[in-house]
Design an enzyme around this catalytic site. Structure first.
Site, PDB file in Angstrom:
ATOM      1  N   LYS A   1       0.861  -0.920  -0.050  1.00 33.14           N
ATOM      2  CA  LYS A   1      -0.199   0.023  -0.083  1.00 33.14           C
ATOM      3  C   LYS A   1       0.872   1.335  -0.019  1.00 33.14           C
ATOM      4  CE  LYS A   1      -3.841   2.220   2.885  1.00 33.14           C
ATOM      5  NZ  LYS A   1      -4.543   1.845   4.015  1.00 33.14           N
TER       6      LYS A   1
ATOM      7  N   SER B   1      -9.641   1.894   3.185  1.00 34.43           N
ATOM      8  CA  SER B   1      -8.733   2.810   2.444  1.00 34.43           C
ATOM      9  C   SER B   1      -7.810   1.919   1.615  1.00 34.43           C
ATOM     10  CB  SER B   1      -7.988   3.665   3.462  1.00 34.43           C
ATOM     11  OG  SER B   1      -6.991   2.897   4.098  1.00 34.43           O
TER      12      SER B   1
ATOM     13  N   SER C   1      -9.515  -0.841   7.350  1.00 36.53           N
ATOM     14  CA  SER C   1      -9.018  -0.521   6.076  1.00 36.53           C
ATOM     15  C   SER C   1      -8.293  -1.561   5.451  1.00 36.53           C
ATOM     16  CB  SER C   1      -8.054   0.620   5.786  1.00 36.53           C
ATOM     17  OG  SER C   1      -8.592   1.955   5.849  1.00 36.53           O
TER      18      SER C   1
HETATM   19  N1  GLN Z   1     -12.916   3.804   6.811  1.00 37.55           N
HETATM   20  C1  GLN Z   1     -12.018   4.123   8.018  1.00 37.55           C
HETATM   21  C2  GLN Z   1     -11.893   5.607   8.047  1.00 37.55           C
HETATM   22  O1  GLN Z   1     -12.286   6.430   7.102  1.00 37.55           O
HETATM   23  C3  GLN Z   1     -10.948   3.149   8.270  1.00 37.55           C
HETATM   24  C4  GLN Z   1      -9.765   3.859   7.685  1.00 37.55           C
HETATM   25  C5  GLN Z   1      -8.578   2.927   7.904  1.00 37.55           C
HETATM   26  O2  GLN Z   1      -8.448   1.803   8.448  1.00 37.55           O
HETATM   27  N2  GLN Z   1      -7.274   3.546   7.447  1.00 37.55           N
HETATM   28  O3  GLN Z   1     -11.196   6.241   8.706  1.00 37.55           O
END
Ligand code: GLN
Length: 479
Positions: free
Chosen positions: A78, A153, A177
Site C-alpha cells: 500500500k 482505504s 481498512s
Molecule cells: N474507513 C475508516 C476511515 O475512513 C478506516 C480507515 C483505515 O482503517 N485506515 O477512517
C-alpha cells in the site's frame, strides 16, 4: 500457464522449476497490465521484480540454502509503506513524487525472506476512507464489478490480491481498512493486534489505532506473512516484545471454541437482511461443528463510530501537521506578498484533498481548548469503557464474530457525497482498533446480488493463533 493457489504449492513449483520466479513475475506483470483499468497499482516495479526473480532463481540453482520463508513470493505494498528509494505518496498530492529514504521494518523483513516486491498500491489519501474514492490518483475499481468500489482505504492492495495481480499484499488498518476491502473483494484481510507489527516506516494516520495488515487468498498464506513481519522493533516503542509464534505451522483447525456474537450487531437496522440471515445460519453450522456460540449484549455499539472519528481525527490533525510545505512534499507557488502563514495555508489547501482537510479540521476542533473535555476527553473515557467491556467478554469467550460491513460493495459515487453515511458503514470494524485486538475478515459468503462478503472474527490481544485457526476451520466448514 502459471496459476497460484497457495504459497506452499508455489514453493514446490519453484523447487521443480529453475526459472520459477521469473515465470511467476512475468505472469503477474501481464495480469497487472491486463487489469490496468482497475487502477490498483500506482507504480509497477517490473524491471526490479524481474531482476529479483533472476537472483532468486540463481540462488536456488546454486543450491544456496536455506531459502527464505517467502522465497519468490510476490508482494504489493500500500502506498503508505516506505520502500527505500521508491516513491511513497499516501495517494496524496502533498507527497507526490516523494522518495522513501529508508525501508519500513516490514519491508526489511519481507526482503530478508526473499520476497519480491512488485509494486505500490493505490489507496484513499492518507488511508482516510472506505471506498478508495479519496485517492488523489483516481478511484480503484472492484474486479467483480467495475461499477463498484473495492472498499478502502487499502482498496488497491485488496484488488491486487482479488484480481490475481500479486500473491499477498500489505495494507494498513486504522478502522477497518484491511478488513472492509477484503470483505468487498472476497479475500482474507487480517488486522493483527496493535503492537504485533512494527509501524516504523508506515505513514501515520492515527498512531494509537494504526496497524499494518495482510491481504491473502487463504489463511495459511496470511499466517506465514504474519510470522515474518510481526515482532519487536527497536525503531517502534509500541511494537510488542511478545514472542512471535510460528503461526503457519501451529494452525489447528480441530479445536472447539466458545464464541460470542453481539445481539445489537446482528439486529442493527443498517445491516443488510441477507447478510444477517447468512450469519445466523452460519452460527447454527458452527454449533453443529461443536462450538459454543452465544449472544452477548453490547450496548455500546452506537458509540463506537463517533468515538473513533473524534479520536482518529484528533490524532490525524497532529500527525499531518508535519506536511507544511517546508520539510517535504508539495509547496504552493507563492506571490511576492505571501508570508509564511500564507505559504502553509496555500500548500496545505492545495496539497490535501477534501476528506483529509475535513478530518484535520474536525480533529483540530475536538482538541481545541474550549471543546477538549466535551469531545476528546469524553471519547477517551468511552474508549476505556470499551476496553474494559472487551476484557470481560474475553474472560468468558475465545472469540467474537460479527459482520465485517453492513452491506456488500456499493456503487462508485453512491456514498461519496455524504461523509456521515460513509462513516456509519465502519460500525463493525472500528471496534477492534479502538481496543487494539486482532480481527480478520474471512471470505465465507456470497450475496444473491452476486457479490461476496465476509465474516469478521475477533480474538483477545496477541491471540492471532486462535484467530487464524478458527478462521481456517470456518472456511473448511463452508466448503
Ligand atoms: N474507513 C475508516 C476511515 O475512513 C478506516 C480507515 C483505515 O482503517 N485506515 O477512517
Amino acid at each position: 500457464m502459471f496459476s497460484f493457489t497457495s504459497i506452499e504449492i508455489y514453493q514446490q513449483f519453484l523447487l521443480a522449476n529453475q526459472d520459477g520466479c521469473k515465470i511467476a513475475v512475468n505472469h503477474y506483470l501481464s495480469v497487472i497490465e491486463a487489469n490496468k483499468q482497475l487502477n490498483a497499482f500506482l507504480e509497477v516495479y517490473a524491471q526490479e521484480a524481474l531482476a529479483q526473480a533472476a537472483d532468486l532463481d540463481a540462488k536456488r540453482a546454486a543450491g544456496n540454502r536455506p531459502l527464505g520463508k517467502l522465497h519468490g513470493v510476490i508482494v504489493a505494498l500500500k502506498d503508505v509503506i516506505c520502500y527505500k528509494d521508491h516513491k511513497v505518496s499516501a495517494s496524496s498530492h502533498i507527497l507526490e513524487n516523494y522518495l522513501s529514504i529508508y525501508n519500513a521494518t516490514v519491508v526489511e523483513k519481507l526482503l530478508a525472506e526473499d520476497a519480491i516486491i512488485i509494486g505500490r498500491n493505490n489507496c484513499d489519501e492518507f488511508a482516510m476512507g472506505s471506498s478508495n474514492e479519496n485517492s488523489a490518483f483516481g478511484a480503484v475499481k472492484n474486479a467483480f464489478d467495475e461499477t463498484r468500489v473495492p472498499g478502502g482505504s487499502s482498496g488497491g492492495s485488496a484488488v491486487a490480491v482479488q484480481a490475481g495481480m500479486c500473491m499477498i499484499s500489505l495494507g494498513s488498518d486504522t478502522g477497518g481498512s484491511v478488513r472492509q476491502p477484503a470483505d468487498f473483494c472476497g479475500i482474507v484481510g487480517l488486522k493483527p493486534t496493535y503492537g504485533r507489527i512494527s509501524r516504523y516506516g508506515l505513514i501515520a494516520y492515527a498512531s494509537s489505532f494504526d496497524q499494518i495488515g495482510i491481504f491473502a487468498a487463504n489463511i495459511d498464506d496470511a499466517a506465514l506473512a504474519l510470522e515474518i513481519i510481526a515482532g519487536n522493533d527497536a525503531y517502534d516503542s509500541t511494537a510488542s516484545q511478545q514472542i512471535v509464534p510460528n503461526y503457519s505451522t501451529q494452525l489447528q483447525s480441530n479445536k472447539k471454541y466458545k464464541i460470542a456474537y453481539f445481539t445489537e450487531a446482528l439486529s442493527n437496522p443498517a445491516l443488510d437482511k441477507e447478510i444477517a440471515a447468512s450469519i445466523r445460519l452460519f452460527i447454527e453450522q458452527l454449533k453443529a461443528d461443536g462450538h459454543e456460540v452465544e449472544p452477548v449484549t453490547f450496548e455500546l455499539l452506537n458509540y463506537i463510530v463517533p468515538v473513533y472519528y473524534v479520536l482518529t481525527t484528533a490524532e490525524a490533525s497532529s500527525n499531518l501537521s508535519r506536511f507544511d510545505g517546508v520539510k517535504y512534499g508539495y509547496r504552493a507557488p507563492l506571490t511576492a506578498t505571501d508570508d509564511l502563514t500564507e505559504m502553509y495555508k496555500k500548500s496545505r489547501s492545495q496539497g490535501f484533498g477534501k476528506e483529509v482537510q475535513r478530518r484535520i479540521m474536525l480533529g483540530t476542533f475536538v482538541l481545541s481548548a474550549g471543546y477538549y473535555d466535551a469531545y476528546f476527553t469524553k471519547a477517551q473515557q468511552v474508549r476505556r469503557i470499551l476496553s474494559d467491556t472487551t476484557t470481560t467478554i474475553f474472560k468468558q469467550f475465545d472469540a467474537i464474530i460479527m459482520p465485517t460491513v453492513p452491506t456488500t460493495a456499493f456503487k462508485i459515487g453512491e456514498k461519496s457525497t455524504d461523509p456521515i453515511e460513509m462513516f456509519l458503514a465502519d460500525i463493525y470494524t472500528v471496534f477492534a482498533n479502538l481496543v487494539g485486538i486482532p480481527a480478520i475478515s474471512v471470505p465465507l459468503f456470497k450475496h444473491s446480488n452476486g457479490l461476496p462478503f465476509g465474516l469478521q472474527v475477533l480474538c483477545s490481544h496477541f491471540n492471532e493463533l486462535s484467530l487464524l485457526s478458527l478462521s481456517k476451520r470456518m472456511l473448511e466448514l463452508k466448503k
